[in-house]
Design an enzyme around this catalytic site. Structure first.
Site, PDB file in Angstrom:
ATOM      1  CB  ILE A  14      -1.002  -0.043   1.191  1.00  0.00           C
ATOM      2  CG1 ILE A  14      -1.956   1.085   1.049  1.00  0.00           C
ATOM      3  CG2 ILE A  14      -0.240   0.166   2.508  1.00  0.00           C
ATOM      4  CD1 ILE A  14      -2.887   0.955  -0.173  1.00  0.00           C
ATOM      5  CB  SER A  36      10.683  -0.489   6.200  1.00  0.00           C
ATOM      6  OG  SER A  36      10.197  -1.600   5.717  1.00  0.00           O
ATOM      7  NE  ARG A  37       8.679  -5.437  11.038  1.00  0.00           N
ATOM      8  CZ  ARG A  37       7.979  -6.513  11.430  1.00  0.00           C
ATOM      9  NH1 ARG A  37       8.141  -7.411  12.536  1.00  0.00           N
ATOM     10  NH2 ARG A  37       6.808  -6.763  10.611  1.00  0.00           N
ATOM     11  CE  LYS A  90      -8.167  -0.156   3.956  1.00  0.00           C
ATOM     12  NZ  LYS A  90      -8.309  -1.557   3.841  1.00  0.00           N
TER      13      LYS A  90
END
Length: 307
Positions: A14, A36-37, A90
């Site tokens: 996304i 971010s991992r 969301k």
């Protein structure tokens, strides 16, 4: 208003498909960091966690959270405590109490919290709302059926506890319904089908009421081929149809109205406006409906699901 220096937390599908293009085209934002991992992005500072990003010397005004809802509370809280404005994908949180606590914390800290509902920004939603406001509504039917393997490939979290299962896309329909219908929605009955060995449902059937108007909703995560994202509303002037997630509006005796996708650019414009005015936007009605559905649902065990 000055350009907002923003960090993006989570660099999955996304984020790459929607958030990065929207930010790149918006002069109100300057993407300066990624947390971010599992992934990195060229030309910005990269960090493995939001904590590392917040502890760095990279100057930020805001963060946008694109991570799964479970675990997002701690990320949002850390950003708010650091004095940053926060925009959330969301569903905004794993539970209503988490979202309420974040809204209260943001108010106490004097920062903006934006719980986004991207489907409300689809081209047909506001015209549909205006059209329905002048008519008697008799019945509503929601059909939201899509392919989990196409939209969430290998993402086991979505079928874990707190991952929402089919309500992850289904809440998009509920976000539209709570926007276009004049009376609040309440859940009368629900059935959810959960595959054996999983916690999140792959199918759900809801019976709701909007005032005295019956609303049925069917959510299915196993549809292949063409995808279905439709809301039909019977009125005294005929049936109105919102299709393709709200991007196409069909009114009685009129040609279809269609427009290009601008959901995420609209969300970031809204975020910039909220920051400029110092106002938060945390509408939890779609999340409340999902929570109510889980509370009263008849639970059916389905076949095992494998990617």
């Amino acid at each position: 208003m000055k350009t907002l220096r923003i960090g993006l937390v989570g660099l999955g599908k996304i984020a790459r498909d929607q958030h990065l293009p929207a930010l790149a085209a918006d002069p109100d934002f300057d993407l300066v960091a990624i947390a971010s991992r599992n992934a990195t992005l060229d030309d910005v500072a990269n960090f493995p966690t939001i904590e590392a990003m917040l502890d760095s010397d990279v100057a930020l005004d805001a963060v946008s959270l694109c991570t799964p809802p479970r675990g997002r509370f701690d990320q949002a809280r850390a950003a708010i405590e650091a004095g940053l404005h926060v925009m959330m994908e969301k569903p905004p949180a794993a539970t209503i109490s988490e979202a309420v606590a974040l809204a209260e914390l943001a108010q106490a800290k004097g920062v903006v919290l934006f719980a986004t509902w991207h489907s409300r920004e689809a081209a047909g939603v506001e015209p549909a709302r205006a059209w329905l406001a002048e008519r008697r509504i008799d019945a509503v039917r929601i059909a939201w059926r899509e392919d989990i393997r196409r939209w969430h490939p290998g993402q086991d979290w979505i079928l874990e506890a707190g991952g929402f299962g089919v309500f992850d896309p289904g809440i998009n329909a509920l976000s539209i319904a709570t926007r276009i219908l004049p009376d609040p929605l309440r859940v009368d009955a629900a059935t959810i089908t959960v595959p054996s060995g999983r916690q999140g449902p792959l199918k759900a059937m809801l019976e709701l009421m909007s005032g005295i108007v019956p609303v049925s909703a069917e959510f299915d995560f196993l549809q292949t081929g063409p995808q279905t994202w439709d809301i039909e509303v019977d009125t005294d002037a005929g049936t109105m149809v919102l299709s393709m997630g709200g991007s196409i509006l069909r009114l009685p005796d009129e040609p279809p109205r269609e427009a290009a996708d601008s959901e995420y650019p609209s969300l970031y414009r809204r975020f910039a406006e909220l920051v400029a005015t110092g106002k938060s936007d945390v509408d939890l009605r779609p999340l409340q409906i999902v929570a109510d559905a889980f509370l009263i649902a008849e639970r059916v065990t389905g076949d095992a699901f494998e990617w």
